[in-house]
Design an enzyme around this catalytic site. Structure first.
Site, mmCIF file in Angstrom:
data_model
loop_
_atom_site.group_PDB
_atom_site.id
_atom_site.type_symbol
_atom_site.label_atom_id
_atom_site.label_comp_id
_atom_site.label_asym_id
_atom_site.label_seq_id
_atom_site.Cartn_x
_atom_site.Cartn_y
_atom_site.Cartn_z
ATOM 1 N N PRO A 115 0.818 -1.226 0.000
ATOM 2 C CA PRO A 115 0.000 0.000 0.000
ATOM 3 C C PRO A 115 0.850 1.274 0.000
ATOM 4 O O PRO A 115 0.319 2.362 -0.199
ATOM 5 C CB PRO A 115 -0.805 -0.115 1.304
ATOM 6 C CG PRO A 115 -0.041 -1.058 2.170
ATOM 7 C CD PRO A 115 0.786 -1.941 1.280
ATOM 8 N N THR A 130 0.309 -5.958 2.359
ATOM 9 C CA THR A 130 1.490 -6.100 3.221
ATOM 10 C C THR A 130 1.470 -5.064 4.347
ATOM 11 O O THR A 130 1.000 -3.941 4.172
ATOM 12 C CB THR A 130 2.798 -5.962 2.417
ATOM 13 O OG1 THR A 130 2.814 -4.669 1.825
ATOM 14 C CG2 THR A 130 2.904 -7.016 1.345
ATOM 15 N N ALA A 159 7.848 -4.180 5.315
ATOM 16 C CA ALA A 159 8.786 -4.684 4.300
ATOM 17 C C ALA A 159 9.084 -6.151 4.631
ATOM 18 O O ALA A 159 9.098 -6.537 5.808
ATOM 19 C CB ALA A 159 10.059 -3.849 4.318
ATOM 20 N N GLY A 210 2.829 -3.167 -6.894
ATOM 21 C CA GLY A 210 3.835 -2.276 -6.310
ATOM 22 C C GLY A 210 4.900 -2.003 -7.349
ATOM 23 O O GLY A 210 4.659 -2.155 -8.551
ATOM 24 N N GLY A 211 6.090 -1.643 -6.873
ATOM 25 C CA GLY A 211 7.172 -1.301 -7.794
ATOM 26 C C GLY A 211 8.199 -2.414 -7.911
ATOM 27 O O GLY A 211 7.935 -3.576 -7.564
ATOM 28 N N ASP A 212 9.383 -2.035 -8.379
ATOM 29 C CA ASP A 212 10.453 -3.013 -8.568
ATOM 30 C C ASP A 212 10.872 -3.652 -7.246
ATOM 31 O O ASP A 212 11.255 -4.825 -7.202
ATOM 32 C CB ASP A 212 11.667 -2.331 -9.209
ATOM 33 C CG ASP A 212 11.365 -1.826 -10.609
ATOM 34 O OD1 ASP A 212 10.572 -2.472 -11.312
ATOM 35 O OD2 ASP A 212 11.909 -0.769 -10.997
ATOM 36 N N GLY A 213 10.807 -2.878 -6.159
ATOM 37 C CA GLY A 213 11.194 -3.388 -4.839
ATOM 38 C C GLY A 213 10.237 -4.474 -4.385
ATOM 39 O O GLY A 213 10.634 -5.486 -3.807
ATOM 40 N N GLU A 230 10.961 -8.500 -3.752
ATOM 41 C CA GLU A 230 10.573 -9.277 -2.561
ATOM 42 C C GLU A 230 9.920 -10.588 -2.940
ATOM 43 O O GLU A 230 10.256 -11.655 -2.426
ATOM 44 C CB GLU A 230 9.555 -8.463 -1.768
ATOM 45 C CG GLU A 230 10.080 -7.962 -0.485
ATOM 46 C CD GLU A 230 8.946 -7.618 0.461
ATOM 47 O OE1 GLU A 230 8.055 -8.449 0.686
ATOM 48 O OE2 GLU A 230 8.969 -6.507 0.972
ATOM 49 N N ARG A 249 11.677 11.653 -5.667
ATOM 50 C CA ARG A 249 12.941 11.588 -4.931
ATOM 51 C C ARG A 249 14.106 11.222 -5.834
ATOM 52 O O ARG A 249 15.227 11.642 -5.606
ATOM 53 C CB ARG A 249 12.831 10.605 -3.754
ATOM 54 C CG ARG A 249 12.725 9.126 -4.148
ATOM 55 C CD ARG A 249 12.420 8.266 -2.930
ATOM 56 N NE ARG A 249 12.397 6.837 -3.195
ATOM 57 C CZ ARG A 249 11.388 6.171 -3.723
ATOM 58 N NH1 ARG A 249 10.292 6.813 -4.078
ATOM 59 N NH2 ARG A 249 11.452 4.868 -3.897
HETATM 60 C C1 LIG Z 1 19.342 15.300 -18.237
HETATM 61 C C2 LIG Z 1 18.434 14.174 -18.004
HETATM 62 C C3 LIG Z 1 19.096 12.857 -17.952
HETATM 63 C C4 LIG Z 1 18.147 11.782 -17.574
HETATM 64 C C5 LIG Z 1 18.793 10.455 -17.546
HETATM 65 C C6 LIG Z 1 17.819 9.440 -17.148
HETATM 66 C C7 LIG Z 1 18.406 8.074 -17.061
HETATM 67 C C8 LIG Z 1 17.409 7.216 -16.405
HETATM 68 C C9 LIG Z 1 17.817 5.791 -16.377
HETATM 69 C C10 LIG Z 1 16.903 5.052 -15.498
HETATM 70 C C11 LIG Z 1 17.396 3.679 -15.291
HETATM 71 C C12 LIG Z 1 16.551 2.967 -14.314
HETATM 72 C C13 LIG Z 1 17.142 1.682 -13.986
HETATM 73 C C14 LIG Z 1 16.255 0.956 -13.040
HETATM 74 C C15 LIG Z 1 16.528 0.749 -11.816
HETATM 75 C C16 LIG Z 1 15.609 0.041 -10.905
HETATM 76 O O1 LIG Z 1 16.061 -1.252 -10.691
HETATM 77 C C17 LIG Z 1 15.545 0.735 -9.557
HETATM 78 C C18 LIG Z 1 14.395 0.171 -8.746
HETATM 79 O O2 LIG Z 1 13.190 0.662 -9.177
HETATM 80 N N1 LIG Z 1 15.332 2.146 -9.704
HETATM 81 C C19 LIG Z 1 16.237 3.020 -9.329
HETATM 82 O O3 LIG Z 1 17.253 2.713 -8.802
HETATM 83 C C20 LIG Z 1 15.892 4.457 -9.586
HETATM 84 C C21 LIG Z 1 16.889 5.063 -10.506
HETATM 85 C C22 LIG Z 1 16.415 6.429 -10.889
HETATM 86 C C23 LIG Z 1 17.369 7.099 -11.750
HETATM 87 C C24 LIG Z 1 16.964 8.506 -12.006
HETATM 88 C C25 LIG Z 1 18.050 9.212 -12.679
HETATM 89 C C26 LIG Z 1 17.781 10.653 -12.786
HETATM 90 C C27 LIG Z 1 19.039 11.332 -13.258
HETATM 91 C C28 LIG Z 1 18.893 12.787 -13.258
HETATM 92 C C29 LIG Z 1 20.196 13.433 -13.637
HETATM 93 C C30 LIG Z 1 19.998 14.896 -13.750
HETATM 94 C C31 LIG Z 1 21.152 15.620 -14.305
HETATM 95 C C32 LIG Z 1 20.719 17.018 -14.606
HETATM 96 C C33 LIG Z 1 21.842 17.909 -14.874
HETATM 97 C C34 LIG Z 1 21.448 19.290 -15.256
HETATM 98 N N1 LIG Z 2 3.558 -2.483 4.088
HETATM 99 C C1 LIG Z 2 4.779 -2.064 3.841
HETATM 100 N N2 LIG Z 2 5.356 -1.088 4.572
HETATM 101 C C2 LIG Z 2 6.587 -0.626 4.299
HETATM 102 N N3 LIG Z 2 7.367 -1.095 3.289
HETATM 103 C C3 LIG Z 2 6.845 -2.065 2.517
HETATM 104 C C4 LIG Z 2 5.539 -2.586 2.743
HETATM 105 N N4 LIG Z 2 5.298 -3.529 1.809
HETATM 106 C C5 LIG Z 2 6.404 -3.605 1.034
HETATM 107 N N5 LIG Z 2 7.335 -2.727 1.458
HETATM 108 C C6 LIG Z 2 8.678 -2.452 0.885
HETATM 109 O O1 LIG Z 2 8.623 -1.237 0.145
HETATM 110 C C7 LIG Z 2 9.695 -1.215 -0.775
HETATM 111 C C8 LIG Z 2 9.385 -0.342 -1.975
HETATM 112 O O2 LIG Z 2 8.211 -0.709 -2.560
HETATM 113 P P1 LIG Z 2 7.868 -0.647 -4.091
HETATM 114 O O3 LIG Z 2 8.896 -1.282 -4.894
HETATM 115 O O4 LIG Z 2 6.484 -1.216 -4.210
HETATM 116 O O5 LIG Z 2 7.773 0.910 -4.436
HETATM 117 P P2 LIG Z 2 8.801 1.987 -4.904
HETATM 118 O O6 LIG Z 2 10.085 1.859 -4.199
HETATM 119 O O7 LIG Z 2 8.094 3.272 -4.837
HETATM 120 O O8 LIG Z 2 8.977 1.666 -6.424
HETATM 121 P P3 LIG Z 2 10.235 1.222 -7.298
HETATM 122 O O9 LIG Z 2 10.806 0.015 -6.624
HETATM 123 O O10 LIG Z 2 9.630 0.918 -8.643
HETATM 124 O O11 LIG Z 2 11.212 2.362 -7.346
HETATM 125 C C9 LIG Z 2 9.889 -2.664 -1.166
HETATM 126 O O12 LIG Z 2 11.268 -2.956 -1.117
HETATM 127 C C10 LIG Z 2 9.130 -3.473 -0.124
HETATM 128 O O13 LIG Z 2 9.978 -4.390 0.540
#
Ligand SMILES: CCCCCCCCCCCCC/C=C/[C@@H](O)[C@H](CO)NC(=O)CCCCCCCCCCCCCCC
Ligand SMILES: Nc1ncnc2c1ncn2[C@@H]1O[C@H](COP(=O)(O)OP(=O)(O)OP(=O)(O)O)[C@@H](O)[C@H]1O
Ligand SMILES: [Ca+2]
Length: 502
Positions: A97, A128, A131, A153-156, A160, A268
């Protein structure tokens, strides 16, 4: 019923349900049905494919005067659906949630549960409470009762559920997960992902869109997509499994910073991404890897992994032959290791493209979902401007590997050790904690790496920087079919009708 074009059809595998339609007086007294003495009707619900890989549930109602004929049609169609053996009948659903924008429960109740009920799928739903709730629950629940597990939910949250299922399989088969060479037992129970997280990279990379209704429909029709999984160990101790990104440096630092800002929701990552980009830290270490010689493709290929990918099919055949020859043997792999030492801004190992709404082609656009390999991307120390150019290429059509400071290798295993070993690091970190403020004030433009980075393992941080990683070909399966080639005639694609089929 809206007008439908001719010569369109829907395969029975994409029919969701067939129901007798109760006609009310008003319906009977309208249109051409007015002339029928006592009309009978049934409705066929089917998958309608819209743009950008989005699926919707559409329906068409068939009318007829003869009640017997109408029932025969219903019966025949229901029998056809019964023959679709890969469809799940009983699912175990976990809802986080608090993932993403905290909409998981609402998304499931409003968009997904009604479709499951229409398709006569029974569910046991667990919301849930903390975590690891889903993971721990999966280690003890009567799993044989279910045809699949769904995570909302998301990747996290996916991670799990995956850990729960893989862990359960190994426990039941007496396999020690702490042994990095252990031949892991494949997990045949499929996982369905209803995206409700912040990145939803696994859903996006395996379906082509993060959309709860589309994912629910892939689950209902019983799609199946095998997935490679990497195991991560440190000193013969199991740490985690990874299916999407194992990232050290840039993505590890973003994750670490963003954990403190969970209250910001998905934003974030942008906030911490910007901060981490400005800090521009690099880390020294050694990467050793074994190239994936068995894999047919290369990370620089122009073609991407798509539904029915022949490269992944070939790996499936190789895996089957290997299992026939050796069974579950402990792997002694003597193949060559390549060693690279350097100063890295980012080390990213991806088992799949990691496409997501932020980066629609992902970190490695030609990575395969199920070829038994990972793409290891090494981004060496470069200027901020060059690193920005590299990042920007994740959002456009230009090649992000076409830089002198970026290398990419397709690997089946790798190891990393930081120049600061984990044991030495605690003292350095303590010093760092005491001196960091002053240190950086003294050198405002510094990119000094006074401590190790952390590994981002599918969105969770790992405790050690020294790790040993091995890719397990097709260790698990999803309710998905990979990304479909774009439908050439999208207008026709979005208006398919079952009418001609009948
Ligand atoms: C100028 C814009 C550039 C944008 C570049 C974007 C690249 C984005 C690549 C995303 C790759 C995601 C890989 C997935 C990872 C997931 O297993 C994991 C769990 O959900 N997510 C993250 O760790 C969350 C990872 C979140 C990453 C966000 C990255 C944001 C980067 C921003 C950089 C800003 C520089 C600006 C300078 C003026
Ligand atoms: N009821 C709960 N309270 C707190 N944490 C939880 C609960 N249920 C699951 N979680 C934990 O929350 C973490 C994040 O959850 P989830 O992946 O769904 O969302 P997210 O982090 O916003 O998305 P993403 O992983 O795509 O970035 C998971 O690692 C999971 O273990
Ligand atoms: Ca792969």
């Amino acid at each position: 019923m809206s007008p439908v074009p001719e010569n369109c059809f829907v395969p029975t595998s994409e029919i969701i349900a067939v129901e007798e339609t109760e006609l009310n007086k008003k319906q009977c007294n309208t249109g051409k049905w007015q002339k029928m003495a006592k009309p009978h009707a049934f409705t066929v619900y089917y998958v309608k494919k819209a743009r950008n890989h989005r699926w919707r549930c559409s329906d068409v109602t068939f009318w007829c005067v003869d009640e017997h004929l109408c029932n025969q049609w219903i019966q025949a169609l229901k029998e056809l659906l019964e023959m679709q053996k890969s469809r799940p009948k009983q699912l175990l659903v976990y809802i986080n949630p608090y993932g993403g924008k905290r909409q998981g429960k609402r998304i499931y109740e409003q968009k997904v549960a009604p479709l499951f009920s229409l398709a006569s799928i029974s569910t046991d739903v667990v919301i849930t409470e903390h975590a690891n709730h889903a993971k721990d629950n999966l280690l003890e629940v009567n799993i044989n009762k279910y045809d699949g597990v769904v995570c909302v939910g998301g990747d996290g949250m996916f991670s799990e559920v995956m850990h729960g299922l893989i862990g359960r399989m190994q426990k039941d088969s007496g396999i020690d997960q702490n042994n990095p060479k252990a031949p892991l037992v494949q997990c045949n129970i499929r996982i369905g992902i209803i995206p409700a997280g912040s990145t939803d990279c696994i859903c996006y990379s395996t379906v082509g869109i993060s959309d709860p209704v589309t994912s629910a429909l892939h689950i209902i029709i019983g799609d199946c997509q095998p997935l490679d999984v990497s195991s991560v160990h440190h000193n013969n101790t199991f740490l985690k499994y990874s299916v999407s990104l194992l990232g050290y440096g840039f993505y590890g630092d973003i994750l670490k910073d963003s954990e403190k800002k969970r209250w910001m929701g998905p934003m974030r990552y942008d906030y911490s991404g910007f901060k981490t980009f400005l800090s521009h830290h690099y880390y020294e270490g050694t990467i050793s890897f074994q190239p994936a010689k068995h894999a047919l493709g290369s990370p620089r290929d122009k073609d991407s992994c798509r539904t029915g990918c022949y490269i992944c099919k070939k790996s499936e055949q190789q895996l089957a032959e290997q299992q026939k020859e050796c069974g579950l043997k402990y792997e002694e792999d003597e193949e060559e290791w390549k060693v690279i030492k350097g100063k890295f801004l980012a080390i990213n190992a991806v088992n799949m493209s990691c496409a997501c709404p932020r980066s629609p082609k992902g970190l490695s656009p030609a990575a395969h979902l199920a070829d038994g390999s990972a793409d290891l991307i090494l981004v060496r120390k470069c200027s901020r401007f060059d690193f920005l150019r590299y990042l920007v290429r994740h959002t456009n059509q230009d090649d992000q590997f076409d830089f002198s400071f970026v290398d990419v290798h397709r690997v089946k295993s790798f190891q990393f050790t930081s120049k600061l070993s984990d044991d030495n690091e605690s003292s350095v970190t303590d010093i760092g904690k005491k001196r960091f403020g002053q240190f950086c004030r003294d050198h405002p433009a510094c990119c000094c790496n006074i401590a190790n980075s952390t590994w981002n393992c599918d969105g969770e941080t790992l405790d050690s920087s020294a790790i040993e990683v091995r890719v397990h070909c097709q260790l698990m399966k999803l309710f998905a079919r990979g990304i479909e080639e774009n439908c050439k005639d999208e207008a026709a694609c979005s208006q398919s009708s079952v009418e001609q089929l009948l």
